[in-house]
Design a protein around this motif. Structure first.
Motif, mmCIF file in Angstrom:
data_model
loop_
_atom_site.group_PDB
_atom_site.id
_atom_site.type_symbol
_atom_site.label_atom_id
_atom_site.label_comp_id
_atom_site.label_asym_id
_atom_site.label_seq_id
_atom_site.Cartn_x
_atom_site.Cartn_y
_atom_site.Cartn_z
ATOM 1 N N ARG A 186 0.848 -1.183 0.000
ATOM 2 C CA ARG A 186 0.000 0.000 0.000
ATOM 3 C C ARG A 186 0.889 1.239 0.000
ATOM 4 O O ARG A 186 1.875 1.323 0.749
ATOM 5 N N ASP A 224 -2.421 4.513 -3.642
ATOM 6 C CA ASP A 224 -3.678 4.246 -2.944
ATOM 7 C C ASP A 224 -4.300 5.526 -2.399
ATOM 8 O O ASP A 224 -5.516 5.609 -2.263
ATOM 9 N N ALA A 421 -8.697 0.613 0.980
ATOM 10 C CA ALA A 421 -7.348 0.329 0.494
ATOM 11 C C ALA A 421 -6.572 -0.597 1.421
ATOM 12 O O ALA A 421 -5.618 -1.244 0.990
#
Length: 459
Positions: A186, A224, A421
């Motif tokens: 991420r 993200d 996310a």
């Protein structure tokens, strides 16, 4: 006699200019690479520096190579890595001298990385996730002398515009592409002041790429989440990006457990209401710079409360209400510490949401160190895009420079959770919608109707 007459009159303009130039030269921060040792690894996090010179070129391409090698190594973790990229702004740099005094953006970024590591370890015990920080740096600070520091506005703004070019765009995209090689990784991008302008311009390329996709097709966005704090770029560039998102119906959303469509952000812009740098000094400086430029007034072709192009040029997005999409409310704190004192797993929720079936919008609440904050969509906002823009109270962001705090960390964490996310097997995507979704309807005398689409087209 001639000498007496000259000394008694006003200082010639050329002499004043020479004086400023001398001050800038004498007190100038060295134009050199600050971090020749550009990669640091610690038990809790790793940090890589990538620096750009005043012309927007990489000081040393090897810095980028080392950052990518670090990311590739950490990305081999089964769960991926947590990547945070930071682009600093005006009157900041990567200098070690500034950091040794316990201040500066590098020092603050280290605290965020440390907290990110601790937070992942507490919330996901038994599965440590590598934390990688990428610090993109340029010579944002040319002097520590107060008067000279303020006079460097035009000089450093010009440097930031040069840096927002091919080399920085290449570095940002290569880092993000490397991170995407592991689906579990991420990535969050953070920009501050002029650094926000650099990020906004670089990521506009990803939005333009999405225009080539056919309606209904998903395009994976390189990051993200993108968070811009007190951005110091002209609102005219932000308006163009918002317009492009709206005209082409580019959206990003997810469906909750009840099957409801929840629109989520890709980019967020937060400006403190008490930020004097963007509220006062930026309009003053840009108004002077704009004296030699030509502007037009917007007519019926642009449906917005913003009527003058000159206003957008001389103000930032955070002080242009016509671009606002959301607003933030402050209330009393509901929970205590962000985690239990004894280190147990009895943790309060990261965020809480409330769905309004009438507007089909979701409000998002999260805890700061002393207050509770709630993000709500602004009533009748024309900005209905994945680029959320808002002005925030001083309780969340007190001034121009104090941005990496427990409050803003909690906000980023809450928005990441809200967006989905943080869930496994979820990619952050842009979708080019088809069809028409009206936001305003006007009856006609002949029994028909006119309506304004979210793309701002009138039917």
């Amino acid at each position: 006699h001639v000498m007496r007459r000259r000394s008694s009159g006003p200082v010639p303009k050329s002499a004043a200019t020479l004086l400023v130039a001398v001050l800038l030269t004498v007190s100038c921060t060295a134009n050199r690479m600050q971090r020749p040792v550009s990669v640091e690894e610690y038990p809790d996090y790793s940090l890589a520096f990538v620096e750009f010179d005043d012309q927007g070129e990489l000081w040393a391409p090897s810095q980028l190579d080392r950052a990518l090698a670090l990311l590739e190594k950490k990305n081999r973790s089964p769960r991926g890595a947590a990547v945070a990229m930071y682009v600093h702004g005006w009157n900041n740099s990567a200098s070690q001298e500034e950091e040794t005094e316990g201040k500066g953006s590098v020092w603050a970024f280290r605290q965020i990385l440390q907290r990110l590591s601790q937070d992942y370890e507490r919330r996901f015990p038994g599965g440590k996730m590598p934390v990688v920080g990428i610090y993109l740096s340029w010579r944002g600070k040319v002097s520590s002398v107060p008067l000279v520091r303020e006079l460097s506005f035009y000089n450093r703004r010009g440097a930031a515009e040069r840096i927002a070019g091919p080399s920085a765009t290449e570095a940002i995209y290569r880092i993000l592409t490397t991170a995407r090689e592991n689906p579990g990784t991420r990535s969050v991008l953070i920009g501050h002041s002029f650094g926000s302008m650099i990020l906004e311009r670089a990521l506009s390329q990803a939005v333009i790429s999405a225009l080539l996709a056919p309606p209904g097709e998903e395009m994976i966005f390189p990051a993200d989440l993108v968070v811009l704090f007190n951005p110091a770029g002209s609102a005219i560039g932000t308006k163009q990006l918002v317009d492009m998102l709206a005209r082409n119906r580019l959206k990003t959303y997810r469906f909750d457990e009840n099957g409801r469509r929840i629109e989520r952000p890709l980019m967020l812009s937060f400006t403190s209401a008490t930020d004097r740098a963007t509220r006062t000094f930026f309009p003053l400086g840009m108004s002077v710079k704009g004296m030699s430029k030509k502007f037009r007034d917007y007519g019926a072709e642009y449906c917005s409360p913003i009527s003058k192009q000159k206003y957008l040029y001389s103000h930032t997005a955070g002080h242009t209400p016509g671009l606002f999409s959301h607003e933030i409310e402050v209330s009393e704190k509901r929970y205590g510490h962000p985690w239990a004192e004894d280190g147990s797993s009895d943790l309060p929720p990261i965020s809480e949401t409330e769905y309004d079936p009438a507007t089909q919008q979701v409000s998002l609440s999260f805890e700061g160190a002393e207050h509770r904050f709630t993000i709500r969509r602004k009533s009748r906002a024309l900005n209905d895009t994945p680029y959320w823009i808002m002005q925030v109270p001083r309780e969340l962001i007190p001034d121009h420079s104090e941005i990496l705090t427990p409050e803003t960390y909690g906000m980023i964490e809450a928005i990441l959770e809200f967006s989905g996310a943080l869930q496994e097997d979820i990619s952050t995507t842009l979708i080019k919608e088809d069809g028409v979704r009206p936001v305003a309807v006007v009856p006609r005398v002949d029994g028909g109707a006119l309506f304004l689409d979210r793309s701002r087209a009138v039917y």
